[in-house]
Design a protein around this motif. Sequence first.
Motif, PDB file in Angstrom:
ATOM      1  N   VAL A 109      18.057 -45.979 -25.819  1.00 11.02           N
ATOM      2  CA  VAL A 109      19.179 -45.047 -26.087  1.00 11.02           C
ATOM      3  C   VAL A 109      19.479 -45.001 -27.512  1.00 11.02           C
ATOM      4  O   VAL A 109      19.335 -46.012 -28.295  1.00 11.02           O
ATOM      5  N   GLY A 110      19.506 -43.573 -28.065  1.00 16.66           N
ATOM      6  CA  GLY A 110      19.652 -43.489 -29.565  1.00 16.66           C
ATOM      7  C   GLY A 110      19.330 -41.932 -29.741  1.00 16.66           C
ATOM      8  O   GLY A 110      19.004 -41.225 -28.653  1.00 16.66           O
ATOM      9  N   PRO A 111      19.510 -41.613 -30.865  1.00 15.01           N
ATOM     10  CA  PRO A 111      19.271 -40.151 -31.070  1.00 15.01           C
ATOM     11  C   PRO A 111      17.814 -39.900 -30.806  1.00 15.01           C
ATOM     12  O   PRO A 111      17.142 -40.419 -31.472  1.00 15.01           O
ATOM     13  N   ARG A 112      17.623 -38.863 -30.253  1.00 13.75           N
ATOM     14  CA  ARG A 112      16.058 -38.258 -29.981  1.00 13.75           C
ATOM     15  C   ARG A 112      15.285 -38.147 -31.125  1.00 13.75           C
ATOM     16  O   ARG A 112      15.638 -37.568 -32.327  1.00 13.75           O
ATOM     17  N   PRO A 113      14.063 -38.570 -31.325  1.00 14.09           N
ATOM     18  CA  PRO A 113      13.178 -38.311 -32.597  1.00 14.09           C
ATOM     19  C   PRO A 113      12.897 -36.891 -32.778  1.00 14.09           C
ATOM     20  O   PRO A 113      12.259 -36.365 -31.597  1.00 14.09           O
ATOM     21  N   LEU A 114      12.961 -36.383 -33.962  1.00 13.67           N
ATOM     22  CA  LEU A 114      12.811 -34.843 -34.148  1.00 13.67           C
ATOM     23  C   LEU A 114      11.387 -34.712 -34.933  1.00 13.67           C
ATOM     24  O   LEU A 114      10.831 -35.792 -35.322  1.00 13.67           O
ATOM     25  N   LEU A 115      11.153 -33.632 -35.180  1.00 16.61           N
ATOM     26  CA  LEU A 115       9.819 -33.311 -35.984  1.00 16.61           C
ATOM     27  C   LEU A 115      10.358 -33.886 -37.605  1.00 16.61           C
ATOM     28  O   LEU A 115      11.263 -33.704 -38.043  1.00 16.61           O
ATOM     29  N   LYS A 116       9.222 -34.716 -38.150  1.00 13.95           N
ATOM     30  CA  LYS A 116       9.297 -34.920 -39.676  1.00 13.95           C
ATOM     31  C   LYS A 116       9.480 -33.757 -40.399  1.00 13.95           C
ATOM     32  O   LYS A 116      10.173 -34.100 -41.523  1.00 13.95           O
ATOM     33  N   GLU A 117       9.098 -32.702 -40.203  1.00 16.39           N
ATOM     34  CA  GLU A 117       9.284 -31.399 -40.925  1.00 16.39           C
ATOM     35  C   GLU A 117      11.071 -31.094 -41.039  1.00 16.39           C
ATOM     36  O   GLU A 117      11.299 -30.210 -41.823  1.00 16.39           O
ATOM     37  N   TYR A 118      11.703 -31.557 -40.334  1.00 15.19           N
ATOM     38  CA  TYR A 118      12.905 -31.359 -40.355  1.00 15.19           C
ATOM     39  C   TYR A 118      13.801 -31.886 -41.460  1.00 15.19           C
ATOM     40  O   TYR A 118      14.955 -31.887 -41.652  1.00 15.19           O
ATOM     41  N   LEU A 119      13.230 -33.233 -41.898  1.00 20.14           N
ATOM     42  CA  LEU A 119      13.998 -34.013 -42.729  1.00 20.14           C
ATOM     43  C   LEU A 119      14.654 -33.519 -43.900  1.00 20.14           C
ATOM     44  O   LEU A 119      15.875 -33.843 -44.235  1.00 20.14           O
ATOM     45  N   PRO A 120      14.005 -32.638 -44.662  1.00 16.62           N
ATOM     46  CA  PRO A 120      14.622 -31.917 -45.699  1.00 16.62           C
ATOM     47  C   PRO A 120      15.820 -30.887 -45.348  1.00 16.62           C
ATOM     48  O   PRO A 120      16.472 -30.565 -46.288  1.00 16.62           O
ATOM     49  N   TYR A 121      16.086 -30.392 -44.218  1.00 17.66           N
ATOM     50  CA  TYR A 121      17.028 -29.579 -43.842  1.00 17.66           C
ATOM     51  C   TYR A 121      18.204 -30.472 -43.144  1.00 17.66           C
ATOM     52  O   TYR A 121      19.318 -29.832 -42.883  1.00 17.66           O
ATOM     53  N   TYR A 122      18.279 -31.666 -43.197  1.00 17.36           N
ATOM     54  CA  TYR A 122      19.295 -32.431 -42.697  1.00 17.36           C
ATOM     55  C   TYR A 122      20.470 -32.457 -43.905  1.00 17.36           C
ATOM     56  O   TYR A 122      20.398 -32.416 -44.941  1.00 17.36           O
ATOM     57  N   THR A 123      21.738 -32.365 -43.502  1.00 14.59           N
ATOM     58  CA  THR A 123      22.896 -32.719 -44.237  1.00 14.59           C
ATOM     59  C   THR A 123      22.870 -34.354 -44.644  1.00 14.59           C
ATOM     60  O   THR A 123      22.135 -34.971 -44.056  1.00 14.59           O
ATOM     61  N   LYS A 124      23.661 -34.593 -45.744  1.00 15.24           N
ATOM     62  CA  LYS A 124      23.712 -35.851 -46.009  1.00 15.24           C
ATOM     63  C   LYS A 124      24.245 -36.948 -44.666  1.00 15.24           C
ATOM     64  O   LYS A 124      23.707 -37.866 -44.599  1.00 15.24           O
ATOM     65  N   GLU A 125      25.234 -36.318 -44.022  1.00 17.74           N
ATOM     66  CA  GLU A 125      25.518 -37.058 -43.116  1.00 17.74           C
ATOM     67  C   GLU A 125      24.602 -37.246 -41.977  1.00 17.74           C
ATOM     68  O   GLU A 125      24.403 -38.139 -41.279  1.00 17.74           O
ATOM     69  N   GLU A 126      23.915 -36.075 -41.625  1.00 18.33           N
ATOM     70  CA  GLU A 126      23.136 -36.114 -40.560  1.00 18.33           C
ATOM     71  C   GLU A 126      21.899 -36.994 -40.807  1.00 18.33           C
ATOM     72  O   GLU A 126      21.080 -37.407 -39.776  1.00 18.33           O
ATOM     73  N   HIS A 127      21.639 -37.233 -41.923  1.00 18.78           N
ATOM     74  CA  HIS A 127      20.506 -38.534 -42.339  1.00 18.78           C
ATOM     75  C   HIS A 127      21.022 -39.719 -41.693  1.00 18.78           C
ATOM     76  O   HIS A 127      20.088 -40.528 -41.352  1.00 18.78           O
ATOM     77  N   HIS A 128      22.163 -39.874 -41.419  1.00 19.18           N
ATOM     78  CA  HIS A 128      22.689 -41.129 -40.537  1.00 19.18           C
ATOM     79  C   HIS A 128      22.220 -41.286 -39.380  1.00 19.18           C
ATOM     80  O   HIS A 128      22.102 -42.485 -38.430  1.00 19.18           O
TER      81      HIS A 128
END
Length: 207
Positions: A109-128
């Motif tokens: 159980v945990g947040p699903r792993p998404l594409l690495k290409e999405y990393l630059p588009y996260y907000t500061k909070e979403e990186h958590h």
Amino acid sequence: MYRKYIKRLLDIIFSALSLGILSPVFLVTAILVRAKLGSPVIFRQRRPGKDEKIFTMYKFRTMTDRKDENGELLPDGERLTGFGKKLRSTSIDELPELLNILKGEMSFVGPRPLLKEYLPYYTKEEHHRHDMRPGLTGLAQINGRNDLEWKARFHIDIQYIKHVNFRLDSEVLFRTIAYTVRKKDIKSGNEMVMKDLDVERQDKIDC
């Protein structure tokens, strides 16, 4: 205590047990994938895990290698066969991720792993959402699955990170099993209407 030690111990025990018990399912599925979709049987993709460390995630292959007249792969929806849709709707395609769990790259159980290409588009909070190991299933998956918009999905992921405990993980697992059996809120192929995160957020920047 649960988050730091017990959760990982349970992941090790139950992933090892599951791999043993489900080995016949693995074998039959691998044979069918090879016969219907070809090689490779296992789909491998690099995804960000805990602390955004990149790992190789394993899944059973669900799409063909069909290409257009220019030699380019066709859209996912056109390469996803009826057999592939059945693997996805039953979540059998996710079973190889048990190996990722045993290796310590994922959790049940945990947040699903998404594409690495999405990393630059996260907000500061979403990186958590990467403060913990990604999951085979997650809180967002029992609260809308593919119907959730990105912002709502990430909000749920962060809430899970903040409140993770044994009771919550148990609820997520049991509800995931129930949803899978009932095939509730599951979409695939051309039915998936969510825009890719990088495309969605780049569109907002361009506006």
